[in-house]
Design a protein around this motif. Structure first.
Motif, mmCIF file in Angstrom:
data_model
loop_
_atom_site.group_PDB
_atom_site.id
_atom_site.type_symbol
_atom_site.label_atom_id
_atom_site.label_comp_id
_atom_site.label_asym_id
_atom_site.label_seq_id
_atom_site.Cartn_x
_atom_site.Cartn_y
_atom_site.Cartn_z
ATOM 1 N N ASP A 1 50.674 35.559 27.326
ATOM 2 C CA ASP A 1 49.533 34.922 26.654
ATOM 3 C C ASP A 1 48.992 33.749 27.466
ATOM 4 O OD1 ASP A 1 49.881 36.760 24.677
ATOM 5 O OD2 ASP A 1 50.814 35.367 23.243
ATOM 6 N N ALA A 2 49.901 32.949 28.026
ATOM 7 C CA ALA A 2 49.473 31.777 28.802
ATOM 8 C C ALA A 2 48.680 32.213 30.029
ATOM 9 C CB ALA A 2 50.691 30.945 29.206
ATOM 10 N N ILE A 3 49.102 33.294 30.658
ATOM 11 C CA ILE A 3 48.393 33.794 31.849
ATOM 12 C C ILE A 3 46.978 34.218 31.478
ATOM 13 C CG2 ILE A 3 48.316 35.702 33.521
ATOM 14 C CD1 ILE A 3 50.883 34.803 34.338
ATOM 15 N N VAL A 4 46.858 34.971 30.397
ATOM 16 C CA VAL A 4 45.521 35.424 29.967
ATOM 17 C C VAL A 4 44.657 34.194 29.644
ATOM 18 C CG1 VAL A 4 44.263 36.675 28.167
ATOM 19 C CG2 VAL A 4 46.341 37.676 29.175
ATOM 20 N N ASP A 5 45.247 33.212 28.987
ATOM 21 C CA ASP A 5 44.503 31.987 28.646
ATOM 22 C C ASP A 5 44.003 31.273 29.906
ATOM 23 O OD1 ASP A 5 44.917 32.444 25.999
ATOM 24 O OD2 ASP A 5 46.476 30.903 25.727
ATOM 25 N N VAL A 6 44.883 31.120 30.905
ATOM 26 C CA VAL A 6 44.476 30.409 32.128
ATOM 27 C C VAL A 6 43.395 31.202 32.860
ATOM 28 C CG1 VAL A 6 45.229 29.504 34.370
ATOM 29 C CG2 VAL A 6 46.709 29.241 32.370
ATOM 30 N N LEU A 7 43.565 32.513 32.968
ATOM 31 C CA LEU A 7 42.556 33.330 33.656
ATOM 32 C C LEU A 7 41.195 33.174 32.986
ATOM 33 C CD1 LEU A 7 44.575 36.608 34.391
ATOM 34 C CD2 LEU A 7 43.528 35.114 36.111
ATOM 35 N N ARG A 8 41.188 33.185 31.653
ATOM 36 C CA ARG A 8 39.910 33.071 30.934
ATOM 37 C C ARG A 8 39.340 31.667 31.041
ATOM 38 N NH1 ARG A 8 41.628 36.862 25.813
ATOM 39 N NH2 ARG A 8 40.808 38.821 26.655
ATOM 40 N N ALA A 9 40.222 30.650 30.947
ATOM 41 C CA ALA A 9 39.745 29.261 30.995
ATOM 42 C C ALA A 9 39.180 28.913 32.370
ATOM 43 C CB ALA A 9 40.888 28.307 30.630
ATOM 44 N N GLU A 10 39.840 29.399 33.413
ATOM 45 C CA GLU A 10 39.407 29.061 34.781
ATOM 46 C C GLU A 10 38.265 29.957 35.242
ATOM 47 O OE1 GLU A 10 40.554 26.489 36.591
ATOM 48 O OE2 GLU A 10 41.879 25.929 34.937
ATOM 49 N N GLY A 11 38.153 31.133 34.637
ATOM 50 C CA GLY A 11 37.184 32.129 35.095
ATOM 51 C C GLY A 11 37.868 33.057 36.086
ATOM 52 N N ALA A 12 38.253 34.247 35.619
ATOM 53 C CA ALA A 12 39.037 35.159 36.456
ATOM 54 C C ALA A 12 38.231 35.607 37.660
ATOM 55 C CB ALA A 12 39.477 36.375 35.639
ATOM 56 N N PRO A 13 38.901 35.777 38.814
ATOM 57 C CA PRO A 13 38.213 36.348 39.975
ATOM 58 C C PRO A 13 37.798 37.798 39.698
ATOM 59 C CG PRO A 13 40.529 35.909 40.482
ATOM 60 C CD PRO A 13 40.315 35.496 39.065
ATOM 61 N N GLY A 14 36.967 38.351 40.583
ATOM 62 C CA GLY A 14 36.426 39.696 40.370
ATOM 63 C C GLY A 14 37.495 40.767 40.237
ATOM 64 N N THR A 15 38.621 40.596 40.959
ATOM 65 C CA THR A 15 39.697 41.587 40.890
ATOM 66 C C THR A 15 41.019 40.879 40.634
ATOM 67 O OG1 THR A 15 38.498 42.932 42.509
ATOM 68 C CG2 THR A 15 40.789 43.527 42.082
ATOM 69 N N VAL A 16 41.702 41.316 39.582
ATOM 70 C CA VAL A 16 42.978 40.730 39.189
ATOM 71 C C VAL A 16 44.002 41.858 39.069
ATOM 72 C CG1 VAL A 16 44.229 39.522 37.341
ATOM 73 C CG2 VAL A 16 41.894 38.817 37.938
ATOM 74 N N VAL A 17 45.190 41.636 39.651
ATOM 75 C CA VAL A 17 46.293 42.603 39.569
ATOM 76 C C VAL A 17 47.465 41.944 38.862
ATOM 77 C CG1 VAL A 17 47.942 44.021 40.849
ATOM 78 C CG2 VAL A 17 45.614 43.680 41.758
ATOM 79 N N PHE A 18 47.896 42.506 37.742
ATOM 80 C CA PHE A 18 49.158 42.087 37.127
ATOM 81 C C PHE A 18 50.269 42.856 37.842
ATOM 82 C CE2 PHE A 18 48.643 39.610 33.095
ATOM 83 C CZ PHE A 18 47.283 39.385 33.208
ATOM 84 N N HIS A 19 50.888 42.185 38.852
ATOM 85 C CA HIS A 19 51.941 42.870 39.594
ATOM 86 C C HIS A 19 53.206 42.914 38.735
ATOM 87 C CE1 HIS A 19 55.623 41.294 41.362
ATOM 88 N NE2 HIS A 19 55.176 40.098 41.122
ATOM 89 N N CYS A 20 54.003 43.968 38.951
ATOM 90 C CA CYS A 20 55.202 44.190 38.126
ATOM 91 C C CYS A 20 54.858 43.983 36.661
ATOM 92 C CB CYS A 20 56.351 43.278 38.553
ATOM 93 S SG CYS A 20 57.904 43.687 37.769
ATOM 94 N N PHE A 21 53.848 44.722 36.225
ATOM 95 C CA PHE A 21 53.360 44.585 34.844
ATOM 96 C C PHE A 21 54.555 44.638 33.891
ATOM 97 C CE2 PHE A 21 51.779 46.030 30.797
ATOM 98 C CZ PHE A 21 50.602 45.326 30.641
ATOM 99 N N SER A 22 54.611 43.652 32.979
ATOM 100 C CA SER A 22 55.796 43.558 32.121
ATOM 101 C C SER A 22 55.434 43.431 30.645
ATOM 102 C CB SER A 22 56.658 42.359 32.552
ATOM 103 O OG SER A 22 55.897 41.162 32.479
ATOM 104 N N GLY A 23 54.142 43.629 30.331
ATOM 105 C CA GLY A 23 53.714 43.507 28.942
ATOM 106 C C GLY A 23 53.889 44.802 28.172
ATOM 107 N N GLY A 24 53.445 44.756 26.922
ATOM 108 C CA GLY A 24 53.433 45.944 26.085
ATOM 109 C C GLY A 24 51.999 46.436 25.919
ATOM 110 N N PRO A 25 51.787 47.329 24.943
ATOM 111 C CA PRO A 25 50.448 47.887 24.737
ATOM 112 C C PRO A 25 49.378 46.815 24.469
ATOM 113 C CG PRO A 25 52.072 49.197 23.574
ATOM 114 C CD PRO A 25 52.806 48.006 24.107
ATOM 115 N N ASP A 26 49.749 45.690 23.851
ATOM 116 C CA ASP A 26 48.744 44.640 23.578
ATOM 117 C C ASP A 26 48.182 44.073 24.881
ATOM 118 O OD1 ASP A 26 49.112 44.975 20.924
ATOM 119 O OD2 ASP A 26 50.293 43.133 20.608
ATOM 120 N N LEU A 27 49.067 43.711 25.807
ATOM 121 C CA LEU A 27 48.583 43.171 27.084
ATOM 122 C C LEU A 27 47.851 44.254 27.879
ATOM 123 C CD1 LEU A 27 48.424 40.747 29.010
ATOM 124 C CD2 LEU A 27 50.565 41.530 30.054
ATOM 125 N N ALA A 28 48.325 45.489 27.785
ATOM 126 C CA ALA A 28 47.646 46.589 28.494
ATOM 127 C C ALA A 28 46.208 46.734 27.985
ATOM 128 C CB ALA A 28 48.417 47.891 28.317
#
Ligand SMILES: [Zn+2]
Ligand SMILES: [Zn+2]
Length: 285
Positions: free
Chosen positions: A158-185
């Motif tokens: 959740d904190a990562i998504v918040d920071v990406l949105r607050a800062e303005g995500a770059p054009g391409t973002v990769v969640f490496h070693c994706f570790s979330g569930g269906p909600d984050l997906a």
């Protein structure tokens, strides 16, 4: 450590069309020794791994990654400071990472993000407020350079998504070693963020169930595959040494999980890696 742990996993049959290891740490696999580097790359080639993105976690690693990508057509580099090392991001480090990011065949910024696992387990791990500031700097660098951002997310969805949105995500973002569930997906799918699946998505323990649901549901055009070697060796070789040649083991397991032909998933993940990291546009070494 039992004796079976010393035995490396078998080199898999190559998948027709090949596969990409979108996130690995060749230096941590021992490849700062040129003989070991040659052996690691040869094993990868034997397994049909056509390209590898070797990812930095500190400055020494970033220099080595950029140098190595400049010498071998199979290797590309990502440069940045691992979130646990965020305290090292002083002015000199920022200037050096920016210079490395401009080098040929450096295809991404990272890995950066938030790690709330080591914060309570290792004294030298940067606290979350310092990690957040460093993450914001890497986000800004990715935006300025136009390079994709490779995100490390450990116990911090959740904190990562918040920071990406607050800062303005770059054009391409990769969640490496994706570790979330269906909600984050679903968040990633909505935002167009890529999900890079490692050996953890093949694990059979209870903790992996939600991750495997996410891997089953992730849209095909946002799926990447990686080893994160030398860590996270895929099932059924968990605990043994990992290397880029092991990525077909993960692709085969994921294809079965997604009820999809192996070569179809491998082709999609390869296409996605080529698009994400602009592999075809990189100069030959
Ligand atoms: Zn990571
Ligand atoms: Zn990594």
């Amino acid at each position: 450590m039992g004796s079976k742990h010393a035995v490396p996993p078998p080199v898999p049959e190559p998948i027709p069309g090949g596969v990409v290891d979108s996130h690995t740490h060749l230096d941590a696999c021992g490849a700062t020794d040129p003989d070991i580097l040659a052996a690691v790359l040869d094993r990868a080639t034997t397994a049909g791994v056509t390209a590898m993105v070797t990812t930095a976690d500190d400055l020494v690693s970033a220099r080595w990654a950029a140098d190595t990508a400049g010498k071998d057509p199979r290797v590309f580099a990502a440069v940045g400071l691992h979130p646990t090392r965020s305290r090292d991001l002083d002015d000199a480090a920022r200037a050096e990472i920016e210079a490395l990011a401009a080098r040929p065949r450096v295809v991404a910024i990272g890995e950066s993000g938030l790690d709330d696992y080591w914060t309570t387990r290792r004294d030298d791990c940067a606290p979350l407020d310092v990690q957040r500031e460093a993450f914001a700097w890497h986000i800004d660098l990715a935006r300025r350079t136009g390079l994709p951002l490779v995100v490390h997310d450990r116990d911090a969805h959740d904190a990562i998504v918040d920071v990406l949105r607050a800062e303005g995500a770059p054009g391409t973002v990769v969640f490496h070693c994706f570790s979330g569930g269906p909600d984050l997906a679903r968040v990633c799918a909505d935002e167009g963020w890529l999900m890079s699946f490692s050996g953890t998505a093949t694990f059979r323990n209870a903790n992996a169930a939600e991750l495997r649901r996410a891997a089953a549901e992730a849209p095909e055009d946002l799926v990447l595959t990686e080893t994160d070697a030398p860590f996270l060796t895929p099932h059924p070789y968990r605990g043994r040494p990992n290397e880029p040649y092991c990525v077909p083991h993960t692709v085969r397991d994921l294809a079965e999980l997604r009820d999809q032909p192996v070569d179809e998933l491998a082709a999609a993940a390869t296409r996605n890696a080529q698009r994400t990291f602009r592999l075809a546009e990189q100069p030959q070494p």
